[in-house]
Write a protein that holds these residues in place. Structure first.
Motif, short mmCIF file in Angstrom:
data_model
loop_
_atom_site.label_atom_id
_atom_site.label_comp_id
_atom_site.label_asym_id
_atom_site.label_seq_id
_atom_site.Cartn_x
_atom_site.Cartn_y
_atom_site.Cartn_z
N ILE A 10 0.48 -25.10 -29.46
CA ILE A 10 -0.38 -26.10 -30.11
C ILE A 10 -0.33 -25.95 -31.62
CG2 ILE A 10 -2.80 -26.77 -30.43
CD1 ILE A 10 -3.17 -26.24 -27.42
N LEU A 11 -0.34 -24.72 -32.12
CA LEU A 11 -0.22 -24.49 -33.56
C LEU A 11 1.10 -25.04 -34.09
CD1 LEU A 11 -1.21 -23.17 -36.21
CD2 LEU A 11 -0.05 -21.08 -35.46
N HIS A 12 2.17 -24.81 -33.35
CA HIS A 12 3.48 -25.29 -33.77
C HIS A 12 3.53 -26.82 -33.80
CE1 HIS A 12 7.82 -24.03 -34.15
NE2 HIS A 12 7.85 -25.33 -34.28
N LEU A 13 2.99 -27.45 -32.78
CA LEU A 13 2.95 -28.91 -32.75
C LEU A 13 2.09 -29.47 -33.88
CD1 LEU A 13 2.70 -29.56 -28.91
CD2 LEU A 13 4.65 -30.05 -30.41
N MET A 14 0.99 -28.79 -34.17
CA MET A 14 0.14 -29.23 -35.27
C MET A 14 0.87 -29.12 -36.61
SD MET A 14 -3.73 -27.98 -36.05
CE MET A 14 -3.29 -26.42 -36.78
N ILE A 15 1.62 -28.06 -36.80
CA ILE A 15 2.39 -27.90 -38.03
C ILE A 15 3.46 -28.98 -38.14
CG2 ILE A 15 4.04 -26.39 -39.23
CD1 ILE A 15 2.45 -24.03 -37.95
N LEU A 16 4.13 -29.28 -37.05
CA LEU A 16 5.15 -30.34 -37.06
C LEU A 16 4.53 -31.68 -37.42
CD1 LEU A 16 8.12 -31.03 -36.56
CD2 LEU A 16 7.54 -31.37 -34.16
N ILE A 17 3.37 -31.99 -36.87
CA ILE A 17 2.69 -33.25 -37.20
C ILE A 17 2.29 -33.27 -38.67
CG2 ILE A 17 0.58 -34.57 -36.79
CD1 ILE A 17 0.86 -33.71 -33.81
N LEU A 18 1.77 -32.15 -39.19
CA LEU A 18 1.40 -32.08 -40.60
C LEU A 18 2.61 -32.31 -41.51
CD1 LEU A 18 -1.07 -29.04 -40.68
CD2 LEU A 18 -1.62 -31.46 -40.96
N LEU A 19 3.74 -31.73 -41.15
CA LEU A 19 4.95 -31.90 -41.96
C LEU A 19 5.45 -33.35 -41.93
CD1 LEU A 19 6.91 -28.62 -41.22
CD2 LEU A 19 5.86 -29.31 -43.38
N ILE A 20 5.40 -33.97 -40.77
CA ILE A 20 5.83 -35.36 -40.67
C ILE A 20 4.91 -36.27 -41.47
CG2 ILE A 20 6.06 -37.31 -39.06
CD1 ILE A 20 7.11 -35.27 -36.99
N ALA A 25 3.83 -40.01 -45.58
CA ALA A 25 2.64 -40.70 -46.10
C ALA A 25 2.81 -41.05 -47.57
CB ALA A 25 1.41 -39.82 -45.92
N SER A 26 2.16 -42.12 -47.97
CA SER A 26 2.32 -42.61 -49.34
C SER A 26 1.14 -42.19 -50.22
CB SER A 26 2.45 -44.13 -49.36
OG SER A 26 1.26 -44.70 -48.85
N CYS A 74 11.38 -27.02 -38.51
CA CYS A 74 10.20 -26.85 -37.66
C CYS A 74 10.47 -27.41 -36.26
CB CYS A 74 8.99 -27.54 -38.30
SG CYS A 74 7.45 -27.24 -37.43
N PHE A 75 11.12 -28.56 -36.20
CA PHE A 75 11.47 -29.14 -34.90
C PHE A 75 12.47 -28.25 -34.16
CE2 PHE A 75 14.21 -31.91 -32.32
CZ PHE A 75 13.27 -32.37 -31.42
N PHE A 76 13.50 -27.76 -34.87
CA PHE A 76 14.49 -26.89 -34.23
C PHE A 76 13.86 -25.58 -33.76
CE2 PHE A 76 17.99 -29.00 -36.95
CZ PHE A 76 18.10 -30.02 -36.03
N ALA A 129 -1.45 -36.33 -48.87
CA ALA A 129 -0.14 -35.90 -48.35
C ALA A 129 0.33 -34.64 -49.06
CB ALA A 129 0.88 -37.02 -48.49
N TYR A 130 0.04 -34.55 -50.34
CA TYR A 130 0.37 -33.35 -51.11
C TYR A 130 -0.43 -32.15 -50.59
CZ TYR A 130 0.57 -30.29 -55.22
OH TYR A 130 0.73 -29.22 -56.06
N VAL A 131 -1.71 -32.37 -50.32
CA VAL A 131 -2.57 -31.30 -49.81
C VAL A 131 -2.12 -30.89 -48.41
CG1 VAL A 131 -4.94 -30.73 -49.15
CG2 VAL A 131 -4.50 -32.03 -51.24
N VAL A 132 -1.75 -31.87 -47.60
CA VAL A 132 -1.27 -31.56 -46.24
C VAL A 132 0.00 -30.72 -46.30
CG1 VAL A 132 -0.27 -32.64 -44.17
CG2 VAL A 132 -2.39 -33.51 -45.12
N ALA A 133 0.87 -30.99 -47.26
CA ALA A 133 2.08 -30.17 -47.40
C ALA A 133 1.71 -28.73 -47.75
CB ALA A 133 2.98 -30.76 -48.49
N TRP A 134 0.74 -28.55 -48.64
CA TRP A 134 0.31 -27.19 -48.99
C TRP A 134 -0.41 -26.51 -47.83
CZ3 TRP A 134 2.29 -24.02 -52.14
CH2 TRP A 134 2.81 -24.41 -53.35
N VAL A 135 -1.09 -27.27 -46.99
CA VAL A 135 -1.73 -26.67 -45.81
C VAL A 135 -0.68 -26.28 -44.78
CG1 VAL A 135 -3.24 -27.21 -43.83
CG2 VAL A 135 -3.94 -27.82 -46.14
N ALA A 136 0.37 -27.07 -44.65
CA ALA A 136 1.43 -26.77 -43.68
C ALA A 136 2.21 -25.51 -44.06
CB ALA A 136 2.39 -27.95 -43.58
N PHE A 137 2.27 -25.20 -45.35
CA PHE A 137 3.02 -24.02 -45.79
C PHE A 137 2.47 -22.73 -45.20
CE2 PHE A 137 2.67 -20.69 -49.15
CZ PHE A 137 3.85 -20.03 -48.84
#
Length: 154
Positions: A10-20, A25-26, A74-76, A129-137
């Motif tokens: 679930i964590l991995h899927l959540m990270i993948l969604i955050l990265l996408i 996102a604009s 992340c997908f791989f 979207a910028y914040v989401v990228a920093w959260v995904a890191f």
């Protein structure tokens, strides 16, 4: 053990969604009637939206490439995790998955740093979207470290 594996998945899927979301996102920078992302720069006037492509500068293309690489790695790593989960011998560790996930983490970190340093318009605020990228890191880095420690049991 099943709950740990489910939690990691679930964590991995959540990270993948955050990265996408952060890649597509604009809202990397927003302000007033303007929003910019990795691909477009849009301005809303009189109820209509006028968008133009992002600049062709090298730094934005590097950010685009790094974010796409982060999503792909992340997908791989998710595919590698599922493969190793069913094919790996008992007692084995998920090193291959961990390497891919840590690389995805490093790619998103580099992309966000380049965007922070090179973004030309200081009048705009950073968007979600910028914040989401920093959260995904850190999430992907923690996930990669979990995969290093995780061992397949019966």
């Amino acid at each position: 053990m099943l709950l740990i594996l489910l939690g990691v998945l679930i964590l991995h899927l959540m990270i993948l969604i955050l990265l996408i979301v952060s890649t597509s996102a604009s809202a990397w920078k927003i302000g007033g009637n303007t929003s910019t992302d990795l691909w477009l720069s849009c301005m809303t006037t009189n109820g209509g939206s006028h968008c133009k492509t992002a600049s062709n500068e090298d730094w934005i293309q590097a950010v685009q490439a790094l974010m796409i690489l982060a999503v792909l790695f992340c997908f791989f790593s998710l595919i590698a995790f599922l493969y190793q989960l069913f094919k790996m011998v008992k007692g084995g560790r998920f090193y291959f998955t961990a390497i891919f996930q840590i690389l995805a983490s490093l790619f998103v970190m580099c992309a966000a740093i380049i965007y922070t340093v090179m973004s030309p318009d200081d009048t705009l605020a950073y968007g979600y979207a910028y914040v989401v990228a920093w959260v995904a890191f850190p999430l992907s880095l923690i996930s990669g470290l979990i995969y290093i420690v995780l061992r397949k049991k019966e």
